[in-house]
Design a protein around this motif. Structure first.
Motif, PDB file in Angstrom:
ATOM      1  N   ASN A  95       0.817  -1.210   0.000  1.00 46.10           N
ATOM      2  CA  ASN A  95       0.000   0.000   0.000  1.00 46.10           C
ATOM      3  C   ASN A  95       0.853   1.263   0.000  1.00 46.10           C
ATOM      4  OD1 ASN A  95      -2.338  -1.566   0.054  1.00 46.10           O
ATOM      5  ND2 ASN A  95      -2.319  -1.685   2.284  1.00 46.10           N
ATOM      6  N   GLN A  96       1.927   1.240   0.775  1.00 45.71           N
ATOM      7  CA  GLN A  96       2.801   2.410   0.832  1.00 45.71           C
ATOM      8  C   GLN A  96       3.478   2.662  -0.515  1.00 45.71           C
ATOM      9  OE1 GLN A  96       5.448   1.392   4.008  1.00 45.71           O
ATOM     10  NE2 GLN A  96       3.919   1.702   5.630  1.00 45.71           N
ATOM     11  N   LEU A  97       3.987   1.590  -1.093  1.00 47.48           N
ATOM     12  CA  LEU A  97       4.718   1.737  -2.351  1.00 47.48           C
ATOM     13  C   LEU A  97       3.816   2.161  -3.500  1.00 47.48           C
ATOM     14  CD1 LEU A  97       7.374  -1.114  -2.533  1.00 47.48           C
ATOM     15  CD2 LEU A  97       7.756   1.339  -2.638  1.00 47.48           C
ATOM     16  N   ILE A  98       2.627   1.588  -3.590  1.00 49.34           N
ATOM     17  CA  ILE A  98       1.737   1.918  -4.702  1.00 49.34           C
ATOM     18  C   ILE A  98       1.371   3.398  -4.666  1.00 49.34           C
ATOM     19  CG2 ILE A  98      -0.627   1.620  -5.543  1.00 49.34           C
ATOM     20  CD1 ILE A  98      -0.315  -1.356  -5.114  1.00 49.34           C
ATOM     21  N   THR A  99       1.044   3.896  -3.493  1.00 49.25           N
ATOM     22  CA  THR A  99       0.707   5.320  -3.370  1.00 49.25           C
ATOM     23  C   THR A  99       1.885   6.199  -3.770  1.00 49.25           C
ATOM     24  OG1 THR A  99      -0.870   4.855  -1.588  1.00 49.25           O
ATOM     25  CG2 THR A  99      -0.070   7.113  -1.793  1.00 49.25           C
ATOM     26  N   ALA A 100       3.068   5.851  -3.265  1.00 52.03           N
ATOM     27  CA  ALA A 100       4.255   6.659  -3.555  1.00 52.03           C
ATOM     28  C   ALA A 100       4.628   6.575  -5.035  1.00 52.03           C
ATOM     29  CB  ALA A 100       5.425   6.199  -2.686  1.00 52.03           C
ATOM     30  N   LEU A 101       4.620   5.375  -5.588  1.00 50.66           N
ATOM     31  CA  LEU A 101       5.017   5.210  -6.991  1.00 50.66           C
ATOM     32  C   LEU A 101       4.012   5.852  -7.941  1.00 50.66           C
ATOM     33  CD1 LEU A 101       6.430   1.562  -7.110  1.00 50.66           C
ATOM     34  CD2 LEU A 101       7.698   3.702  -7.288  1.00 50.66           C
ATOM     35  N   ALA A 102       2.729   5.784  -7.614  1.00 53.86           N
ATOM     36  CA  ALA A 102       1.727   6.420  -8.471  1.00 53.86           C
ATOM     37  C   ALA A 102       1.946   7.925  -8.513  1.00 53.86           C
ATOM     38  CB  ALA A 102       0.320   6.095  -7.975  1.00 53.86           C
ATOM     39  N   ARG A 103       2.257   8.517  -7.372  1.00 52.67           N
ATOM     40  CA  ARG A 103       2.533   9.960  -7.348  1.00 52.67           C
ATOM     41  C   ARG A 103       3.809  10.286  -8.110  1.00 52.67           C
ATOM     42  NH1 ARG A 103       1.104  11.135  -0.932  1.00 52.67           N
ATOM     43  NH2 ARG A 103      -1.181  10.910  -1.147  1.00 52.67           N
ATOM     44  N   THR A 104       4.809   9.429  -7.973  1.00 51.77           N
ATOM     45  CA  THR A 104       6.057   9.634  -8.727  1.00 51.77           C
ATOM     46  C   THR A 104       5.793   9.540 -10.227  1.00 51.77           C
ATOM     47  OG1 THR A 104       7.383   8.702  -6.935  1.00 51.77           O
ATOM     48  CG2 THR A 104       8.395   8.773  -9.124  1.00 51.77           C
ATOM     49  N   ALA A 105       4.986   8.558 -10.636  1.00 50.49           N
ATOM     50  CA  ALA A 105       4.649   8.405 -12.052  1.00 50.49           C
ATOM     51  C   ALA A 105       3.923   9.642 -12.568  1.00 50.49           C
ATOM     52  CB  ALA A 105       3.794   7.158 -12.263  1.00 50.49           C
ATOM     53  N   ALA A 106       2.994  10.181 -11.756  1.00 50.21           N
ATOM     54  CA  ALA A 106       2.267  11.376 -12.163  1.00 50.21           C
ATOM     55  C   ALA A 106       3.212  12.566 -12.321  1.00 50.21           C
ATOM     56  CB  ALA A 106       1.179  11.692 -11.136  1.00 50.21           C
ATOM     57  N   ALA A 107       4.165  12.707 -11.386  1.00 50.88           N
ATOM     58  CA  ALA A 107       5.129  13.810 -11.457  1.00 50.88           C
ATOM     59  C   ALA A 107       6.016  13.671 -12.693  1.00 50.88           C
ATOM     60  CB  ALA A 107       5.982  13.845 -10.192  1.00 50.88           C
ATOM     61  N   LEU A 108       6.478  12.462 -12.973  1.00 51.10           N
ATOM     62  CA  LEU A 108       7.320  12.236 -14.158  1.00 51.10           C
ATOM     63  C   LEU A 108       6.542  12.524 -15.437  1.00 51.10           C
ATOM     64  CD1 LEU A 108       9.128   8.925 -13.102  1.00 51.10           C
ATOM     65  CD2 LEU A 108      10.167  11.195 -13.326  1.00 51.10           C
ATOM     66  N   ALA A 109       5.280  12.136 -15.450  1.00 47.02           N
ATOM     67  CA  ALA A 109       4.448  12.390 -16.632  1.00 47.02           C
ATOM     68  C   ALA A 109       4.273  13.884 -16.851  1.00 47.02           C
ATOM     69  CB  ALA A 109       3.094  11.706 -16.481  1.00 47.02           C
ATOM     70  N   ARG A 110       4.026  14.615 -15.773  1.00 47.00           N
ATOM     71  CA  ARG A 110       3.873  16.070 -15.909  1.00 47.00           C
ATOM     72  C   ARG A 110       5.171  16.710 -16.387  1.00 47.00           C
ATOM     73  NH1 ARG A 110       1.234  15.312 -10.686  1.00 47.00           N
ATOM     74  NH2 ARG A 110      -1.035  15.292 -10.996  1.00 47.00           N
ATOM     75  N   ASP A 111       6.296  16.222 -15.891  1.00 46.38           N
ATOM     76  CA  ASP A 111       7.596  16.739 -16.351  1.00 46.38           C
ATOM     77  C   ASP A 111       7.775  16.497 -17.843  1.00 46.38           C
ATOM     78  OD1 ASP A 111       8.171  17.561 -13.804  1.00 46.38           O
ATOM     79  OD2 ASP A 111       9.430  15.827 -13.312  1.00 46.38           O
ATOM     80  N   ALA A 112       7.162  15.429 -18.356  1.00 44.86           N
ATOM     81  CA  ALA A 112       7.270  15.099 -19.782  1.00 44.86           C
ATOM     82  C   ALA A 112       6.183  15.780 -20.610  1.00 44.86           C
ATOM     83  CB  ALA A 112       7.184  13.583 -19.974  1.00 44.86           C
ATOM     84  N   GLY A 113       5.400  16.655 -19.962  1.00 44.85           N
ATOM     85  CA  GLY A 113       4.379  17.404 -20.689  1.00 44.85           C
ATOM     86  C   GLY A 113       3.029  16.728 -20.777  1.00 44.85           C
TER      87      GLY A 113
END
Length: 287
Positions: A95-113
């Motif tokens: 549960n901890q990892l999924i929440t953290a990784l999903a937010r990281t994925a969202a941040a990386l996606a935003r960085d990529a436009g």
């Protein structure tokens, strides 16, 4: 053409870039008469925004992705062997990892436009749950090749245990489930409608992409025929110029020959007159 290298390139692109680059490779393969490669490349599907974000995470954060894949192996093994202690430990990490990784994925996606809505973020979390539960999904995610969001995995129900407990413990009566409230039910309905609409949209995109591929293939064939016709016209025009030149030369030669004949006829007539005069003079002298 190396289809694997092309696939690796395509799934590293943003979704908005995927289709145009893929179709360009298909056209290139067809021009090279590599029908097998053209078919394999045309079969590659553009990932949804959530699937792309999850793929992008796996590509950009390989060490974290490897740790997450290892956690999935532990969870699946714990469910197969009914190792309660290992399952509890891995579940807490899950549960901890999924929440953290999903937010990281969202941040990386935003960085990529690429903008990430709450719905897409939820789908990223669902994708990560699928990675933990399904080894096939985990394999595709590790390569950054997911196309769609996997179906929701609930408590690893798809993983069958290898052994059964020696003695079943008396089961506690389950607590009565609370019926979802109207707002929750409405949100569930809206979510299902949104998913259905997204699936329909993906299917329509696939149909449009197929039609576009056929249209571009027809365009290439027509262009080839037009080029062939242009070359034939050019060749015939060259032959026509040569024929006209030969005709002109023949006409010039004929004109020159006619002039020479007329000159010879005039000279012949003058020679005959001179001969007649000479004979006349001779006759007069003889008399």
């Amino acid at each position: 053409m190396d289809v694997e290298e092309i696939a690796e390139e395509l799934y590293g692109l943003r979704p908005s870039e995927f289709t145009a680059v893929r179709d360009a490779y298909v056209a290139k393969a067809r021009s090279a008469k590599d029908s097998a490669a053209a078919k394999a490349i045309a079969a590659l599907r553009r990932p949804s925004r959530a699937a792309w974000a999850a793929n992008h995470l796996a590509r950009e954060r390989r060490q974290e992705a490897a740790q997450f894949l290892e956690l999935g192996e532990k969870l699946r093994e714990a469910h197969r062997t009914l190792d309660a202690e290992q399952l509890r430990t891995a579940s807490r990490q899950q549960n901890q990892l999924i929440t953290a990784l999903a937010r990281t994925a969202a941040a990386l996606a935003r960085d990529a436009g690429q903008q990430v809505s709450d719905t897409v973020l939820h789908e990223i979390e669902q994708t990560l749950h699928g990675v933990l539960a399904d080894p096939d999904v985990a394999e595709r995610w590790s390569k950054g090749r997911l196309v769609n969001v996997p179906e929701a995995a609930v408590d690893f129900t798809a993983v069958a245990p290898e052994v059964a407990p020696a003695r079943a413990l008396p089961a506690e009566k389950p607590a009565p489930k609370k019926k979802p409230g109207r707002e929750a039910a409405r949100r569930l309905r809206d979510l299902e409608h949104a998913r259905t609409a997204a699936e329909d949209a993906d299917a329509e995109v696939a149909r449009r992409e197929h039609a576009l591929g056929e249209a571009r293939e027809a365009e290439v064939a027509v262009a080839a025929k037009a080029e062939e016709a242009a070359e034939r016209v050019h060749r015939l025009e060259h032959e026509l110029r040569e024929a006209r030149q030969a005709k002109h030369e023949r006409e010039a030669a004929a004109t020159e020959g006619g002039t020479a004949v007329k000159g010879a006829e005039v000279a012949l007539r003058e020679a005959r007159r001179a001969a007649e005069r000479a004979h006349g003079d001779l006759e007069r002298l003889e008399q």
